[in-house]
Design a protein around this motif. Structure first.
Motif, short mmCIF file in Angstrom:
data_model
loop_
_atom_site.label_atom_id
_atom_site.label_comp_id
_atom_site.label_asym_id
_atom_site.label_seq_id
_atom_site.Cartn_x
_atom_site.Cartn_y
_atom_site.Cartn_z
N ALA A 2 115.52 66.72 1.63
CA ALA A 2 113.82 66.96 2.43
C ALA A 2 112.72 66.62 0.77
O ALA A 2 113.46 66.96 -0.23
N ARG A 3 111.53 66.44 1.17
CA ARG A 3 110.40 66.20 0.09
C ARG A 3 109.66 67.24 -0.03
O ARG A 3 110.06 68.50 0.51
N VAL A 4 110.28 67.74 -1.67
CA VAL A 4 109.43 68.19 -2.24
C VAL A 4 108.26 68.31 -2.78
O VAL A 4 107.56 67.13 -3.47
N LEU A 5 106.76 68.46 -3.05
CA LEU A 5 105.90 69.38 -3.73
C LEU A 5 106.27 70.37 -4.70
O LEU A 5 106.29 71.04 -4.13
N ILE A 23 108.76 73.21 0.17
CA ILE A 23 109.75 72.37 0.43
C ILE A 23 109.28 71.78 2.33
O ILE A 23 109.85 72.82 2.91
N GLN A 24 110.19 70.49 2.46
CA GLN A 24 110.01 70.91 4.34
C GLN A 24 111.51 70.50 4.37
O GLN A 24 112.51 70.11 4.47
N HIS A 25 111.64 72.13 5.79
CA HIS A 25 112.82 71.93 6.22
C HIS A 25 112.72 73.01 7.07
O HIS A 25 111.45 73.69 7.39
N ASN A 69 109.37 74.92 6.23
CA ASN A 69 108.27 74.42 5.20
C ASN A 69 108.40 75.53 3.73
O ASN A 69 106.75 75.65 3.78
N GLN A 96 119.28 70.96 -3.04
CA GLN A 96 118.24 69.88 -3.73
C GLN A 96 118.07 70.02 -4.92
O GLN A 96 117.50 71.52 -4.75
N GLU A 98 115.38 69.71 -8.26
CA GLU A 98 114.35 68.46 -9.01
C GLU A 98 113.78 69.26 -9.67
O GLU A 98 113.83 70.71 -10.58
#
Length: 105
Positions: A2-5, A23-25, A69, A96, A98
């Motif tokens: 997913a997308r991570v900030l 994290i988007q989850h 999230n 995931q 990063e």
């Protein structure tokens, strides 16, 4: 996954800094029923690890009570800069990772 900030501020040597990740989850608990009477299978992020230059600086084990999230914030003392690696693993075995540069002045 997913997308991570990641919020990783620059730091002065010896300073305590807060590192924040999101994290988007969906974080499905396994308790929510489907229309047919069965439940959606559990799928949560169960493990989060942060390393600085391959040395673990933070770890968290997560459980079904965590919201979708997940936002994780923690502090470290800035002694040296380098590469920070952030890793998430969910129940399905999906992971995931990063990376971000941690700058210490």
């Amino acid at each position: 996954m997913a997308r991570v900030l990641i919020n990783l501020p620059k730091a002065k040597r010896g300073e305590i800094v807060e590192i924040r990740t999101l994290i988007q989850h969906p974080m499905e608990t396994g308790y929510r029923p489907k229309g047919d009477g069965t439940s959606f299978p559990r799928d949560i992020i169960r493990n989060f690890v942060c390393k600085l230059n391959d040395i673990e600086v933070f770890r968290a084990d997560l459980f079904p009570a965590i919201a979708a999230n997940p936002f994780i914030a923690f502090t470290i003392k800035a002694e040296e800069g380098g590469t920070m690696t952030f890793s998430w693993i969910d129940d399905r075995g999906t992971s995931q990772t990063e990376t971000a540069d941690f700058i210490v002045e």
